[in-house]
Design a protein around this motif. Structure first.
Motif, PDB file in Angstrom:
ATOM      1  N   ILE A 202       0.822  -1.215   0.000  1.00 39.31           N
ATOM      2  CA  ILE A 202       0.000   0.000   0.000  1.00 39.31           C
ATOM      3  C   ILE A 202       0.853   1.262   0.000  1.00 39.31           C
ATOM      4  N   TRP A 203       1.914   1.258   0.814  1.00 42.63           N
ATOM      5  CA  TRP A 203       2.756   2.459   0.901  1.00 42.63           C
ATOM      6  C   TRP A 203       3.400   2.782  -0.448  1.00 42.63           C
ATOM      7  N   GLU A 204       3.967   1.773  -1.107  1.00 41.50           N
ATOM      8  CA  GLU A 204       4.621   2.003  -2.389  1.00 41.50           C
ATOM      9  C   GLU A 204       3.605   2.414  -3.454  1.00 41.50           C
ATOM     10  N   ALA A 205       2.405   1.807  -3.405  1.00 36.45           N
ATOM     11  CA  ALA A 205       1.359   2.179  -4.370  1.00 36.45           C
ATOM     12  C   ALA A 205       0.977   3.649  -4.194  1.00 36.45           C
ATOM     13  N   LYS A 207       2.890   6.002  -3.133  1.00 35.05           N
ATOM     14  CA  LYS A 207       4.010   6.798  -3.652  1.00 35.05           C
ATOM     15  C   LYS A 207       3.981   6.849  -5.188  1.00 35.05           C
ATOM     16  N   ILE A 208       3.675   5.727  -5.812  1.00 33.06           N
ATOM     17  CA  ILE A 208       3.627   5.684  -7.285  1.00 33.06           C
ATOM     18  C   ILE A 208       2.471   6.533  -7.804  1.00 33.06           C
ATOM     19  N   TYR A 209       1.311   6.450  -7.150  1.00 33.56           N
ATOM     20  CA  TYR A 209       0.166   7.281  -7.546  1.00 33.56           C
ATOM     21  C   TYR A 209       0.523   8.763  -7.454  1.00 33.56           C
ATOM     22  N   LEU A 210       1.284   9.121  -6.442  1.00 31.94           N
ATOM     23  CA  LEU A 210       1.710  10.514  -6.290  1.00 31.94           C
ATOM     24  C   LEU A 210       2.630  10.923  -7.439  1.00 31.94           C
ATOM     25  N   HIS A 211       3.546  10.022  -7.820  1.00 35.34           N
ATOM     26  CA  HIS A 211       4.440  10.304  -8.946  1.00 35.34           C
ATOM     27  C   HIS A 211       3.663  10.421 -10.259  1.00 35.34           C
ATOM     28  N   LEU A 212       2.661   9.559 -10.427  1.00 34.47           N
ATOM     29  CA  LEU A 212       1.806   9.630 -11.631  1.00 34.47           C
ATOM     30  C   LEU A 212       1.027  10.938 -11.667  1.00 34.47           C
ATOM     31  N   SER A 213       0.597  11.406 -10.505  1.00 32.01           N
ATOM     32  CA  SER A 213      -0.110  12.680 -10.426  1.00 32.01           C
ATOM     33  C   SER A 213       0.780  13.826 -10.886  1.00 32.01           C
ATOM     34  N   TYR A 235      -2.438   6.238   1.447  1.00 32.51           N
ATOM     35  CA  TYR A 235      -1.711   6.650   2.647  1.00 32.51           C
ATOM     36  C   TYR A 235      -2.624   6.703   3.872  1.00 32.51           C
ATOM     37  N   SER A 236      -3.895   7.062   3.647  1.00 30.01           N
ATOM     38  CA  SER A 236      -4.856   7.102   4.761  1.00 30.01           C
ATOM     39  C   SER A 236      -5.097   5.702   5.308  1.00 30.01           C
ATOM     40  N   THR A 237      -5.073   4.702   4.425  1.00 33.40           N
ATOM     41  CA  THR A 237      -5.304   3.312   4.844  1.00 33.40           C
ATOM     42  C   THR A 237      -4.269   2.860   5.862  1.00 33.40           C
ATOM     43  N   ILE A 238      -3.032   3.273   5.661  1.00 31.19           N
ATOM     44  CA  ILE A 238      -1.956   2.856   6.571  1.00 31.19           C
ATOM     45  C   ILE A 238      -1.596   3.964   7.571  1.00 31.19           C
ATOM     46  N   ASP A 242       2.674  11.777   6.747  1.00 25.14           N
ATOM     47  CA  ASP A 242       3.543  12.482   5.795  1.00 25.14           C
ATOM     48  C   ASP A 242       3.090  12.225   4.358  1.00 25.14           C
ATOM     49  N   GLY A 243       2.729  10.974   4.062  1.00 28.03           N
ATOM     50  CA  GLY A 243       2.245  10.639   2.726  1.00 28.03           C
ATOM     51  C   GLY A 243       0.945  11.358   2.405  1.00 28.03           C
ATOM     52  N   ARG A 244       0.049  11.427   3.377  1.00 27.67           N
ATOM     53  CA  ARG A 244      -1.225  12.128   3.175  1.00 27.67           C
ATOM     54  C   ARG A 244      -0.990  13.603   2.880  1.00 27.67           C
TER      55      ARG A 244
END
Length: 359
Positions: A202-205, A207-213, A235-238, A242-244
């Motif tokens: 979940i964490w890496e996903a 991060k990748i979604y953020l990069h795609l954005s 990020y909310s799931t985990i 900082d990710g949020r």
């Protein structure tokens, strides 16, 4: 007398601390690590001493106490010369690098990651150190240099065989290509996302979604917002604050009017919460250290008082024994003197009688 070995007690406390750490009960784990540190001799048992400090520093870093983490590691540095197992030295250098990275002190982070890389350790530790060096280069916007490291890592069997690590490397390659304006970044992002979803990372996903954005921000703001929202949900799931916040920054950049206000307020609330939680954690760990030190000082004081009392009792006992001996000697002397004088008097009487009768 020779001091008793406390190795068994240290191992017992470490087992408890490590179990609490694995269960994410970091405050309790931190307390037991301090207990280990207080009874562990850094010169005769440097491995346990240094590894304990490494764990303490890692916990402090997790909770945003970067200065405290640095101080803890600085204490460990003084005893690395006694450590024989390179992995403990490697852990200290890597944790130092991580702490400096969190403090945005990229030069020092780079220095310690390189120190870790130059140690005689296992291959996977060297690959990990290289990856961390590449992370610093990313933060310094040296994307071409970072890209060369990530491309070399992507060809290593040790990386490819671990899906989680391979996905991270592919994502970072995509990010480097994105930053230097190479469109093949999208190919790497998609491949990394596919692998992350496959293993439910979940964490890496997120991060990748953020990069795609960020990748779609200029040409397709709607798609960019969709990916940013997906990142926020991951990020909310985990419960990664900082990710949020990173995802919310991206949403703020793509929003207007009502949505802009909504995401801005949410960002402020999360930021305030993080600041409060990290300050509490910092105070908490400082209190645990203080309480442990105070308890140790009180125990030492009690031991000192006990030793002094025992010494006084021993002295009194010795005085009593001496007194008894003197009394016995005095009585013995009196008895001997009495018998001597009595015998002498009788002898004189006999002699006087003998002389009188003879005369």
């Amino acid at each position: 007398s020779k001091p008793k070995s406390n190795k068994a007690e240290i191992e017992k406390l470490l087992t408890i601390a490590d179990k609490l750490y694995d269960d994410k009960k970091f405050d309790s784990a931190f307390y037991y690590y301090i207990e280990v540190k207080s009874i562990c001799n850094p010169k005769t048992d440097p491995e346990n001493f240094v590894s304990t400090l490494n764990s303490m520093a890692e916990i402090q870093r997790y909770h945003g106490d970067y200065d405290g983490s640095e101080l803890t590691l600085t204490e460990a540095i003084h005893y690395l010369k006694y450590v024989k197992k390179q992995k403990h030295i490697w852990n200290t250098y890597i944790e130092f690098g991580n702490t400096f990275l969190c403090k945005s002190d990229f030069n020092n982070a780079f220095t310690y990651y390189n120190k870790a890389l130059n140690l005689k350790t296992s291959e996977w530790r060297k690959l990990s150190a290289k990856n961390n060096i590449a992370v610093v280069l990313l933060e310094q916007h040296k994307y071409k240099e970072a890209l060369q490291i990530y491309l070399s890592l992507s060809k290593r069997k040790e990386i490819i065989e671990v899906t989680e690590n391979y996905a991270k490397v592919l994502d970072n390659i995509g990010f480097c290509y994105f930053k230097i304006g190479d469109p093949q970044a999208l190919l790497y992002f998609n491949k990394a996302l596919q692998l992350s979803n496959k293993i439910n990372d979940i964490w890496e996903a997120g991060k990748i979604y953020l990069h795609l954005s960020k990748f779609h921000q200029i040409n397709n703001s709607g798609l960019s917002s969709e990916y940013a929202l997906l990142s926020y949900k991951k990020y909310s799931t985990i419960k990664d604050a900082d990710g949020r916040m990173s995802a919310l920054k991206q949403l703020i950049n793509n929003s207007k009017d009502h949505e802009l206000k909504k995401y801005s307020l949410l960002y402020i609330n999360i930021n305030d919460s993080i600041t409060e939680v990290r300050q509490k954690s910092k105070n908490q760990f400082a209190k645990i250290k203080y309480d442990s030190k105070k308890e140790k000082e009180e125990n030492l004081k009690l031991k000192t008082n006990k030793a002094e009392n025992e010494l006084q009792l021993e002295r009194q006992k010795n005085r009593n024994i001496t007194s008894y001996i003197l009394m016995v000697l005095s009585l013995s002397l009196i008895v001997v003197l009495y018998f001597y004088l009595t015998s002498r008097g009788n002898r004189e009487k006999i002699e006087a009688t003998y002389k009188s009768e003879t005369r």
